[in-house]
Design a protein around this motif. Structure first.
Motif: not given
Length: 287
Positions: A49-50, A69-71, A133-135, A174-175
């Motif tokens: 994906k990335t 993305c991150y918490e 990235d990694e939404v 991306t997820s």
């Protein structure tokens, strides 16, 4: 800017960068550019994906701007913040020399603005690929920010006004599907699901990335990776790890992926001891 002339053009240009795109990927990528709509790419970790966003950047010569993305990610880290230390120094330097209104106008300018990925991508006049990235790792509140940005490609900064994109970036979100994204965000995006490729496609990917790999070893490797992915592992091998394994076999001059070879090199693709033990047990590997 016309990103791609057709889905076929996408396939050819991405292939030239080393990324093998299937028909669905090529069509969605073409439409993301033609319709100027964000592309949401969802699927398990390690399916490319990335790398798709990076390949689009390489194929088009566009700059890649990445928001990881991150918490706990907030607006200051995603959009912009003011350089408070520099502003304070300016206030101290001008103290007593001018009215506060003049000082206010002096410190809220571009000179003191720290742009983060979202604002950077919007302000760029050159072709840009914005990778979010990694939404799925962000908080729900961040989705509200993304909705505002991705709806009109503009950002309102209270002290400066509205900043509107001169040239819309091509946006790839991306997820890993660790949580369900809001319907409002999904409505604004084209959707693409990427999964692990079938054996033939993965063999093509591995062979293209590791030209010196013999066909027999490539087939053995892909078959073994496929069996590993069928096990209940903490982390299934990614495509990138398949490629790393192939390079490992080349480096060790292994021409037959027998039980001993798998046992000796399994750490390249499995990164948890429990996965390692399960693989040895389930595949009945002999030392």
């Amino acid at each position: 800017m016309t990103w791609f002339a057709s889905p076929t053009d996408v396939v050819e240009r991405l292939t030239a960068t080393g990324y093998l795109a299937d028909a669905a990927t090529a069509t969605t990528t073409f439409l993301a550019g033609a319709l100027e709509k964000p592309m949401l790419v969802e699927g398990p970790a390690g399916v490319g994906k990335t790398e798709l966003a990076k390949a689009i950047s390489r194929a088009t010569g566009a700059e890649l701007v990445r928001l990881q993305c991150y918490e706990g990610l907030d607006e200051a880290r995603a959009l912009y913040e003011w350089n408070y230390k520099k502003q304070l120094l300016r206030i101290q330097a001008s103290s007593g020399d001018q009215e506060w209104s003049a000082t206010h106008d002096d410190i809220f300018t571009d000179e003191f603005l720290l742009t983060r990925p979202l604002l950077t991508a919007i302000r760029r006049e050159e072709p840009t690929v914005l990778l979010i990235d990694e939404v799925d790792k962000t908080d729900v509140e961040v989705e509200g920010l993304l909705l505002e940005v991705l709806s009109d490609f503009q950002v309102t900064i209270p002290e400066l006004g509205t900043v509107e994109a001169v040239r819309r970036p091509l946006v790839v979100l991306t997820s890993n599907a660790s949580r369900e994204l809001s319907e409002a965000l999904k409505r604004r995006c084209l959707y693409l699901h990427l999964d692990y490729p079938d054996a033939e496609r993965e063999r093509e990917i591995v062979s293209s990335q590791v030209p010196g790999l013999e066909d027999k070893v490539a087939e053995q490797l892909v078959a073994t990776v496929g069996r590993l992915r069928e096990l209940e592992l903490k982390k299934a091998p990614s495509i990138a790890e398949s490629v790393d394994w192939a390079r490992t076999l080349i480096a060790l001059e292994i021409r037959d992926l027998d039980d001993k070879a798998v046992n000796d090199t399994l750490g390249v693709v499995l990164k948890h001891s429990s996965d390692h033990d399960r693989a040895i047990r389930e595949l009945r590997l002999r030392k």
